[in-house]
Design a protein around this motif. Structure first.
Motif, PDB file in Angstrom:
ATOM      1  N   VAL A  11      -5.986  -3.441  -8.558  1.00  0.00           N
ATOM      2  CA  VAL A  11      -5.572  -2.555  -7.479  1.00  0.00           C
ATOM      3  C   VAL A  11      -6.799  -2.017  -6.762  1.00  0.00           C
ATOM      4  O   VAL A  11      -7.918  -2.122  -7.261  1.00  0.00           O
ATOM      5  CB  VAL A  11      -4.729  -1.374  -8.008  1.00  0.00           C
ATOM      6  CG1 VAL A  11      -3.442  -1.859  -8.649  1.00  0.00           C
ATOM      7  CG2 VAL A  11      -5.539  -0.533  -8.986  1.00  0.00           C
ATOM      8  N   THR A  12      -6.551  -1.422  -5.575  1.00  0.00           N
ATOM      9  CA  THR A  12      -7.614  -0.768  -4.831  1.00  0.00           C
ATOM     10  C   THR A  12      -7.168   0.641  -4.485  1.00  0.00           C
ATOM     11  O   THR A  12      -6.068   0.846  -3.975  1.00  0.00           O
ATOM     12  CB  THR A  12      -7.940  -1.520  -3.533  1.00  0.00           C
ATOM     13  OG1 THR A  12      -8.354  -2.848  -3.851  1.00  0.00           O
ATOM     14  CG2 THR A  12      -9.050  -0.816  -2.762  1.00  0.00           C
ATOM     15  N   ILE A  13      -8.022   1.593  -4.804  1.00  0.00           N
ATOM     16  CA  ILE A  13      -7.773   3.001  -4.484  1.00  0.00           C
ATOM     17  C   ILE A  13      -8.663   3.380  -3.308  1.00  0.00           C
ATOM     18  O   ILE A  13      -9.859   3.049  -3.294  1.00  0.00           O
ATOM     19  CB  ILE A  13      -8.069   3.892  -5.699  1.00  0.00           C
ATOM     20  CG1 ILE A  13      -7.095   3.584  -6.843  1.00  0.00           C
ATOM     21  CG2 ILE A  13      -7.996   5.369  -5.319  1.00  0.00           C
ATOM     22  CD1 ILE A  13      -7.460   4.261  -8.161  1.00  0.00           C
ATOM     23  N   SER A  14      -8.090   4.056  -2.329  1.00  0.00           N
ATOM     24  CA  SER A  14      -8.851   4.468  -1.158  1.00  0.00           C
ATOM     25  C   SER A  14      -8.358   5.819  -0.685  1.00  0.00           C
ATOM     26  O   SER A  14      -7.360   6.339  -1.196  1.00  0.00           O
ATOM     27  CB  SER A  14      -8.725   3.421  -0.040  1.00  0.00           C
ATOM     28  OG  SER A  14      -7.366   3.283   0.350  1.00  0.00           O
ATOM     29  N   ALA A  32      -4.479   9.776   0.113  1.00  0.00           N
ATOM     30  CA  ALA A  32      -5.018   8.764  -0.788  1.00  0.00           C
ATOM     31  C   ALA A  32      -4.045   7.584  -0.845  1.00  0.00           C
ATOM     32  O   ALA A  32      -2.840   7.758  -0.610  1.00  0.00           O
ATOM     33  CB  ALA A  32      -5.235   9.340  -2.179  1.00  0.00           C
ATOM     34  N   TYR A  33      -4.580   6.418  -1.160  1.00  0.00           N
ATOM     35  CA  TYR A  33      -3.774   5.206  -1.157  1.00  0.00           C
ATOM     36  C   TYR A  33      -4.006   4.393  -2.428  1.00  0.00           C
ATOM     37  O   TYR A  33      -5.082   4.438  -3.040  1.00  0.00           O
ATOM     38  CB  TYR A  33      -4.126   4.332   0.042  1.00  0.00           C
ATOM     39  CG  TYR A  33      -3.957   5.003   1.376  1.00  0.00           C
ATOM     40  CD1 TYR A  33      -5.038   5.625   2.003  1.00  0.00           C
ATOM     41  CD2 TYR A  33      -2.723   5.028   2.013  1.00  0.00           C
ATOM     42  CE1 TYR A  33      -4.892   6.259   3.224  1.00  0.00           C
ATOM     43  CE2 TYR A  33      -2.568   5.649   3.237  1.00  0.00           C
ATOM     44  CZ  TYR A  33      -3.664   6.260   3.837  1.00  0.00           C
ATOM     45  OH  TYR A  33      -3.500   6.888   5.051  1.00  0.00           O
ATOM     46  N   LEU A  34      -2.987   3.629  -2.754  1.00  0.00           N
ATOM     47  CA  LEU A  34      -3.061   2.673  -3.864  1.00  0.00           C
ATOM     48  C   LEU A  34      -2.501   1.368  -3.324  1.00  0.00           C
ATOM     49  O   LEU A  34      -1.392   1.360  -2.777  1.00  0.00           O
ATOM     50  CB  LEU A  34      -2.239   3.148  -5.052  1.00  0.00           C
ATOM     51  CG  LEU A  34      -2.162   2.244  -6.277  1.00  0.00           C
ATOM     52  CD1 LEU A  34      -3.539   2.121  -6.941  1.00  0.00           C
ATOM     53  CD2 LEU A  34      -1.142   2.781  -7.283  1.00  0.00           C
ATOM     54  N   GLN A  35      -3.264   0.292  -3.439  1.00  0.00           N
ATOM     55  CA  GLN A  35      -2.792  -0.944  -2.849  1.00  0.00           C
ATOM     56  C   GLN A  35      -2.989  -2.151  -3.753  1.00  0.00           C
ATOM     57  O   GLN A  35      -3.853  -2.181  -4.615  1.00  0.00           O
ATOM     58  CB  GLN A  35      -3.429  -1.180  -1.489  1.00  0.00           C
ATOM     59  CG  GLN A  35      -4.893  -1.531  -1.482  1.00  0.00           C
ATOM     60  CD  GLN A  35      -5.393  -1.770  -0.056  1.00  0.00           C
ATOM     61  OE1 GLN A  35      -5.823  -0.847   0.634  1.00  0.00           O
ATOM     62  NE2 GLN A  35      -5.343  -3.016   0.377  1.00  0.00           N
ATOM     63  N   TRP A  36      -2.103  -3.118  -3.509  1.00  0.00           N
ATOM     64  CA  TRP A  36      -2.113  -4.396  -4.204  1.00  0.00           C
ATOM     65  C   TRP A  36      -2.168  -5.507  -3.161  1.00  0.00           C
ATOM     66  O   TRP A  36      -1.529  -5.404  -2.109  1.00  0.00           O
ATOM     67  CB  TRP A  36      -0.842  -4.615  -5.018  1.00  0.00           C
ATOM     68  CG  TRP A  36      -0.565  -3.666  -6.131  1.00  0.00           C
ATOM     69  CD1 TRP A  36      -0.763  -3.876  -7.470  1.00  0.00           C
ATOM     70  CD2 TRP A  36       0.021  -2.361  -6.033  1.00  0.00           C
ATOM     71  NE1 TRP A  36      -0.359  -2.800  -8.202  1.00  0.00           N
ATOM     72  CE2 TRP A  36       0.130  -1.851  -7.347  1.00  0.00           C
ATOM     73  CE3 TRP A  36       0.445  -1.563  -4.966  1.00  0.00           C
ATOM     74  CZ2 TRP A  36       0.652  -0.585  -7.631  1.00  0.00           C
ATOM     75  CZ3 TRP A  36       0.971  -0.318  -5.240  1.00  0.00           C
ATOM     76  CH2 TRP A  36       1.072   0.164  -6.548  1.00  0.00           C
ATOM     77  N   THR A  37      -2.872  -6.594  -3.480  1.00  0.00           N
ATOM     78  CA  THR A  37      -2.890  -7.741  -2.573  1.00  0.00           C
ATOM     79  C   THR A  37      -1.889  -8.806  -2.999  1.00  0.00           C
ATOM     80  O   THR A  37      -1.411  -9.577  -2.166  1.00  0.00           O
ATOM     81  CB  THR A  37      -4.289  -8.371  -2.502  1.00  0.00           C
ATOM     82  OG1 THR A  37      -4.701  -8.723  -3.824  1.00  0.00           O
ATOM     83  CG2 THR A  37      -5.288  -7.396  -1.897  1.00  0.00           C
ATOM     84  N   LYS A  87       0.874  -1.179   0.000  1.00  0.00           N
ATOM     85  CA  LYS A  87       0.000   0.000   0.000  1.00  0.00           C
ATOM     86  C   LYS A  87       0.898   1.211   0.000  1.00  0.00           C
ATOM     87  O   LYS A  87       1.746   1.367   0.892  1.00  0.00           O
ATOM     88  CB  LYS A  87      -0.882   0.002   1.251  1.00  0.00           C
ATOM     89  CG  LYS A  87      -1.994   1.031   1.260  1.00  0.00           C
ATOM     90  CD  LYS A  87      -2.880   0.810   2.504  1.00  0.00           C
ATOM     91  CE  LYS A  87      -4.121   1.648   2.504  1.00  0.00           C
ATOM     92  NZ  LYS A  87      -4.990   1.361   3.674  1.00  0.00           N
ATOM     93  N   ILE A  88       0.752   2.068  -1.022  1.00  0.00           N
ATOM     94  CA  ILE A  88       1.513   3.305  -1.081  1.00  0.00           C
ATOM     95  C   ILE A  88       0.573   4.473  -0.871  1.00  0.00           C
ATOM     96  O   ILE A  88      -0.641   4.352  -1.060  1.00  0.00           O
ATOM     97  CB  ILE A  88       2.298   3.440  -2.408  1.00  0.00           C
ATOM     98  CG1 ILE A  88       1.356   3.487  -3.608  1.00  0.00           C
ATOM     99  CG2 ILE A  88       3.302   2.293  -2.543  1.00  0.00           C
ATOM    100  CD1 ILE A  88       2.083   3.757  -4.933  1.00  0.00           C
ATOM    101  N   SER A  89       1.143   5.615  -0.465  1.00  0.00           N
ATOM    102  CA  SER A  89       0.301   6.733  -0.073  1.00  0.00           C
ATOM    103  C   SER A  89       0.635   8.032  -0.785  1.00  0.00           C
ATOM    104  O   SER A  89       1.731   8.187  -1.360  1.00  0.00           O
ATOM    105  CB  SER A  89       0.401   6.943   1.445  1.00  0.00           C
ATOM    106  OG  SER A  89       1.717   7.335   1.796  1.00  0.00           O
TER     107      SER A  89
END
Lengths: 119, 107
Positions: A68-71, A79-84, A19-21
């Motif tokens: 990806v998931t943006i939150s 804001a965040y960008l994440q990978w599982t 998860k990056i921010s």
């Protein structure tokens, strides 16, 4: 002054999560869409998707939907960008960028986060 | 959606003018076009939006136009600091399309 400050470079192995921010300041965080753009080093720009922090409305490019998931966290103006489950092909620089209310261009950009996925 | 095609490279001498094109493969470029400048190792920077508008702080040497299915970025009075990559983008239906980018070399 509008600022988007991204988290630092990351190195992960295939299959790992991340998860990056992107921390925003200098404007009303909840009133502007924030998007994410991928750039493989030496290559072009690819639109991933964006989020409206005011109500968490999130839209994804078809190419990245499900990948990806943006939150966003309003209290942290981040804001965040994440990978599982990362793949080697996710190796790239990821930029966050702000869309003004008109919503048809990206008027402020973060400095980018290099994500390296390698075994 | 159609692709946006840019020349891979353009070059010019200091003081000259150059134009970078951004052509849609279908009938119309679709949506408003914006232009971004990127120097090596740096984030992109907005130079032109909505075909012709310039953000505050961007030099008036940069201008944009549209004709048919082609948007263009013109840089007049070329300077060494203009060297870098330039990307066009079109926004429609909550989706940005980017051109492949043009490398500008100032000779």
């Amino acid at each position: 002054e509008v600022q988007l400050v991204q988290s630092g470079a990351e190195v992960r192995k295939p299959g790992e999560s991340l998860k990056i921010s992107c921390e925003a300041s200098g404007y009303s965080f909840t009133s502007y869409w924030i998007g994410w753009v991928r750039q493989v080093p030496g290559k072009g720009l690819e639109w991933m998707g964006f989020i409206y922090p005011g109500d968490s409305d999130t839209r994804y490019s078809p190419s990245f939907q499900g990948q990806v998931t943006i939150s966003a966290d309003k209290s942290a103006t981040t804001a965040y960008l994440q990978w599982t489950s990362l793949k080697a092909s996710d190796t790239a620089i990821y930029y966050c960028a702000r869309l003004p209310p008109a919503g048809d261009h990206l008027d402020s950009w973060g400095q980018g986060t290099l994500v390296t996925v390698s075994s | 959606q159609s692709a946006l095609t840019q020349p891979a490279s353009v070059s010019g001498s200091p003081g000259q003018s150059i134009t970078i094109s951004c052509t849609a493969t279908s009938s119309d470029v679709g949506g408003y076009v914006s232009w971004y400048q990127q120097h090596p190792g740096k984030a992109p920077k907005l130079m032109i939006y909505e075909f012709t508008s310039r953000p505050s702080g961007v030099s008036d040497r940069f201008s944009g136009s549209k004709s048919g299915n082609t948007a263009s970025l013109t840089i007049s009075g070329l300077q060494a600091e203009d060297e870098g990559d330039y990307f066009c983008s079109s926004y429609t239906n909550s989706n940005f399309r980017f051109g492949g980018g043009t490398k500008l070399t100032v000779l």
